[in-house]
Write a protein that holds these residues in place. Sequence first.
Motif, PDB file in Angstrom:
ATOM      1  N   GLY A   1       0.829  -1.213   0.000  1.00 24.33           N
ATOM      2  CA  GLY A   1       0.000   0.000   0.000  1.00 24.33           C
ATOM      3  C   GLY A   1       0.857   1.254   0.000  1.00 24.33           C
ATOM      4  N   LEU A   2       1.934   1.230   0.757  1.00 27.33           N
ATOM      5  CA  LEU A   2       2.848   2.381   0.767  1.00 27.33           C
ATOM      6  C   LEU A   2       3.426   2.589  -0.636  1.00 27.33           C
ATOM      7  CD1 LEU A   2       4.395   4.588   2.368  1.00 27.33           C
ATOM      8  CD2 LEU A   2       6.183   2.886   2.763  1.00 27.33           C
ATOM      9  N   GLY A   3       3.828   1.477  -1.263  1.00 22.66           N
ATOM     10  CA  GLY A   3       4.385   1.563  -2.625  1.00 22.66           C
ATOM     11  C   GLY A   3       3.384   2.155  -3.598  1.00 22.66           C
ATOM     12  N   ILE A   4       2.113   1.806  -3.424  1.00 25.18           N
ATOM     13  CA  ILE A   4       1.075   2.322  -4.321  1.00 25.18           C
ATOM     14  C   ILE A   4       0.872   3.816  -4.088  1.00 25.18           C
ATOM     15  CG2 ILE A   4      -1.427   2.259  -4.688  1.00 25.18           C
ATOM     16  CD1 ILE A   4      -1.024  -0.892  -4.330  1.00 25.18           C
ATOM     17  N   VAL A   5       0.828   4.211  -2.819  1.00 28.32           N
ATOM     18  CA  VAL A   5       0.604   5.620  -2.508  1.00 28.32           C
ATOM     19  C   VAL A   5       1.806   6.490  -2.887  1.00 28.32           C
ATOM     20  CG1 VAL A   5       0.540   7.136  -0.488  1.00 28.32           C
ATOM     21  CG2 VAL A   5      -1.280   5.497  -0.858  1.00 28.32           C
ATOM     22  N   LEU A   6       3.008   5.925  -2.734  1.00 23.74           N
ATOM     23  CA  LEU A   6       4.203   6.668  -3.150  1.00 23.74           C
ATOM     24  C   LEU A   6       4.412   6.586  -4.660  1.00 23.74           C
ATOM     25  CD1 LEU A   6       6.822   5.697  -0.397  1.00 23.74           C
ATOM     26  CD2 LEU A   6       5.287   7.662  -0.441  1.00 23.74           C
ATOM     27  N   GLU A   7       3.593   5.775  -5.329  1.00 21.40           N
ATOM     28  CA  GLU A   7       3.700   5.560  -6.781  1.00 21.40           C
ATOM     29  C   GLU A   7       5.128   5.174  -7.159  1.00 21.40           C
ATOM     30  OE1 GLU A   7       1.143   8.050  -9.243  1.00 21.40           O
ATOM     31  OE2 GLU A   7       0.571   9.135  -7.442  1.00 21.40           O
ATOM     32  N   THR A   8       5.506   4.047  -6.588  1.00 18.63           N
ATOM     33  CA  THR A   8       6.889   3.578  -6.707  1.00 18.63           C
ATOM     34  C   THR A   8       6.987   2.437  -7.708  1.00 18.63           C
ATOM     35  OG1 THR A   8       7.137   4.068  -4.363  1.00 18.63           O
ATOM     36  CG2 THR A   8       8.839   2.692  -5.363  1.00 18.63           C
ATOM     37  N   PRO A   9       7.826   2.575  -8.738  1.00 17.10           N
ATOM     38  CA  PRO A   9       7.999   1.469  -9.680  1.00 17.10           C
ATOM     39  C   PRO A   9       8.852   0.361  -9.068  1.00 17.10           C
ATOM     40  CG  PRO A   9       9.402   3.318 -10.310  1.00 17.10           C
ATOM     41  CD  PRO A   9       8.625   3.758  -9.094  1.00 17.10           C
ATOM     42  N   THR A  10       8.249  -0.804  -8.873  1.00 15.33           N
ATOM     43  CA  THR A  10       8.990  -1.938  -8.329  1.00 15.33           C
ATOM     44  C   THR A  10       8.198  -3.203  -8.644  1.00 15.33           C
ATOM     45  OG1 THR A  10      10.179  -2.725  -6.366  1.00 15.33           O
ATOM     46  CG2 THR A  10       7.943  -1.925  -6.015  1.00 15.33           C
ATOM     47  N   VAL A  11       8.814  -4.365  -8.418  1.00 12.36           N
ATOM     48  CA  VAL A  11       8.176  -5.631  -8.803  1.00 12.36           C
ATOM     49  C   VAL A  11       8.154  -6.596  -7.622  1.00 12.36           C
ATOM     50  CG1 VAL A  11       8.366  -7.672 -10.294  1.00 12.36           C
ATOM     51  CG2 VAL A  11       8.766  -5.396 -11.249  1.00 12.36           C
ATOM     52  N   LEU A  12       6.973  -7.152  -7.354  1.00 13.08           N
ATOM     53  CA  LEU A  12       6.800  -8.130  -6.282  1.00 13.08           C
ATOM     54  C   LEU A  12       6.303  -9.436  -6.913  1.00 13.08           C
ATOM     55  CD1 LEU A  12       4.460  -7.481  -3.152  1.00 13.08           C
ATOM     56  CD2 LEU A  12       5.371  -9.663  -3.839  1.00 13.08           C
ATOM     57  N   VAL A  13       7.065 -10.497  -6.722  1.00 10.26           N
ATOM     58  CA  VAL A  13       6.680 -11.794  -7.279  1.00 10.26           C
ATOM     59  C   VAL A  13       6.118 -12.659  -6.159  1.00 10.26           C
ATOM     60  CG1 VAL A  13       7.504 -13.858  -8.487  1.00 10.26           C
ATOM     61  CG2 VAL A  13       8.544 -11.622  -8.977  1.00 10.26           C
ATOM     62  N   ASN A  14       4.924 -13.212  -6.368  1.00 12.02           N
ATOM     63  CA  ASN A  14       4.323 -14.122  -5.386  1.00 12.02           C
ATOM     64  C   ASN A  14       4.208 -15.507  -6.022  1.00 12.02           C
ATOM     65  OD1 ASN A  14       2.791 -15.540  -3.560  1.00 12.02           O
ATOM     66  ND2 ASN A  14       1.066 -14.116  -3.528  1.00 12.02           N
ATOM     67  N   ILE A  15       5.019 -16.446  -5.545  1.00 11.81           N
ATOM     68  CA  ILE A  15       4.910 -17.831  -6.003  1.00 11.81           C
ATOM     69  C   ILE A  15       3.912 -18.490  -5.058  1.00 11.81           C
ATOM     70  CG2 ILE A  15       6.178 -19.971  -6.530  1.00 11.81           C
ATOM     71  CD1 ILE A  15       7.155 -17.625  -8.211  1.00 11.81           C
ATOM     72  N   GLN A  16       2.631 -18.485  -5.463  1.00 11.73           N
ATOM     73  CA  GLN A  16       1.569 -18.859  -4.529  1.00 11.73           C
ATOM     74  C   GLN A  16       1.619 -20.328  -4.114  1.00 11.73           C
ATOM     75  OE1 GLN A  16      -2.405 -16.843  -5.560  1.00 11.73           O
ATOM     76  NE2 GLN A  16      -1.241 -16.763  -7.449  1.00 11.73           N
ATOM     77  N   ARG A  17       1.305 -20.545  -2.832  1.00  6.87           N
ATOM     78  CA  ARG A  17       1.199 -21.886  -2.271  1.00  6.87           C
ATOM     79  C   ARG A  17      -0.179 -22.018  -1.605  1.00  6.87           C
ATOM     80  NH1 ARG A  17       5.614 -21.046   2.635  1.00  6.87           N
ATOM     81  NH2 ARG A  17       4.136 -21.180   4.351  1.00  6.87           N
ATOM     82  N   GLY A  18      -0.461 -23.191  -1.081  1.00  5.60           N
ATOM     83  CA  GLY A  18      -1.762 -23.385  -0.434  1.00  5.60           C
ATOM     84  C   GLY A  18      -1.843 -22.644   0.888  1.00  5.60           C
TER      85      GLY A  18
END
Lengths: 319, 384
Positions: free
Chosen positions: B98-115
Amino acid sequence: MPSIKELSKREELLTGGHRACAGCAATIIVRQVLLAAGKDVVVGCSTGCLEVVTTIFPYTAWKVPFIHNAFENVASTVSGVESSYRSLKRQGKITRDMRFIAFGGDGGTYDIGLQALSGAAERGHRMLYICYDNEAYMNTGIQRSSATPIGAATSTSPAGDKIPGKTQYHKDMTKIMAAHRIPYVAQASPSHWNDLVKKVEKALAKDGPSFINIISPCHRGWRYPMEDTIEMARLAVETCFWPLYECDEGTWAITYTPKEKLPLSEFTERQGRFAYLKDHPEVYKSGQDEIDRRWLEIQALAGIGNLCVAPCEEAGDSN
Amino acid sequence: MGEERRVLTGEHFLTGDHACAEGGMAAGCMFFGGYPITPSTEIAERMSLRLPEVGGIFIQMEDEMASMNSILGAAWGGWKSMTCTSGPGFSLMMENLGLGIVLETPTVLVNIQRGGPSTGLPTLSGQADMMQAKWGSHGDYEIIALAPNSPQEIFDHTIKAFNLAEQYRTPVLVMSDESVGHMTEKVIIPPREELKLVPRNYTKKKPGEYLPFECGEDEIPEMVKAGDGYKIHITGLTHDKRGYPDISAEAQDWMVRHLMNKIQKNKKKIIEVERINMDDAEVVVVSYGISSRVAHRGMDLARKTGVKVGMLRLITVWPFPDYMIKELAERVKAFVTVELNFGQIALEVERYVAGKAKCYLVPHAGGDVHKPEDIAEAIKEAAK
């Protein structure tokens, strides 16, 4: 302090048949702790090797009440359990005298769980927190932690052209807990079982938080023959890499002093994770110097040495 | 230090996790802040080896909150940055996403989803974080999330995620899964000059003239380069164009609308889907990630029995391709959503179908993938 004969007659509260690696120190440590604690305990366990290997579906190796937590919060969860126990006890709804033990690995203690542990210690819950410190994230495949010693190769501090393994010293977690000024803090090793058992008994007798940091050699991560686990723990103590001491109500004491302090190489040269130190004597020396500083500091705190190390001598010269 | 090691052009046999790391490298990532968590750890491990080869920095942080913040810091420090995680770690990252969204920060978060929920199934697959990706951090916002279904695609999508992050000045999610992360397949890494990379959109304005949240019609503000003399102020508080806190309903209205609009207004440019057998389709399978590969087989089985079934494979899951669903709902009989959860994206499908066609879900709690036969059965049922 019960004799080994007496201890051997007590019921094992962590059964065999769990899935720990052959030669794992963590389960040896848990058995020693529970032998000292007895059956009237509730155990909390953060996510990590210990939780994984003792609670594989559809089994549990625990013969005491057990609550698993996320990675970062065993101290918080046990805070809640202990608080509700105190309330029920006050209301007369529980009559048994219970103790509460939280187990966490070094990742769940030194790193992600530090905040929860610090909070629980400050609030004063009657809880014994045991860190089984295998000096890396072994459960996810040997990544460095802030307990990993300098010069140790892990999968995220790989030794090679760029770095000779981890480049930082390990965090002095036991002293961080002592700085919370809780009733009892100690460092122990499964190689010195009588010292360990005694410390657990002392800790559980305190009406407040206590913390014992226990070195837990891991042959998968440290790279040594699996039958040498207790030997590695012993060498950690004999080199003063892992001094055995306690801070009991503010009084520091060294509980075991090696007859002859061995050089750190006796510990490091037996382990594959330190293989690169052969080509990096400066990193080895830096590690040895730090161990020496910490040992001197402990001696000074225990009242058997001068707290000022190198800087004091310089100051002395100028006087 | 060797920029020549940046792009490992050639044909490789890689796990999805390692391909993801190579995608980050190829995209120009210089900073990775991460924390070990199965089944994403191999991405961090590979980055710890690869980044030092190009003079970049890998830091293992003390937890996922720290990891997420470190990549925001690195992005504002001037670098392309990324992290990876899974399940519980994704939950811990939510506040700072949420902070990244509000600061409008270009970055990448990878989620390798598990159960999930909780520790759940650390070593087994899941796709149950899809709604969390959109709604997991508090407050209203729009997000961009991609869902690769192969090691090749996670390589490509990681590059795409970096590009979208720069283009829209926002954190971008790669919502993969354990199956893709741990499968090993051929991955072709193209020559460096063939990679299409979006550089950071640095302002041409002078220090003093530049405002960190000022933007034109496209709603996308420009960035500044650290060290160039710009004095900036950015904050997680509701702020004005200067980045100064403005605690008022008016400022809140402007800021939140802007955060939503910059994605919503541009969604037709962002959204990518794959259409398979759609020309004569009366039943549409909607799927993404690993489920889309199993669903493909289910579709083939159903086609053999004469059902006119096609597939809308979501490559971009967020923003959701609502206009495509609306348009299809006017002319097809039914939708069958296949995902490793109990109906997350299926809810979006239903929302935009709005009763104009039948909606079916093939649910799965995770820990495994669907059986293609079960999907074929659902398709046949939907075609009735």
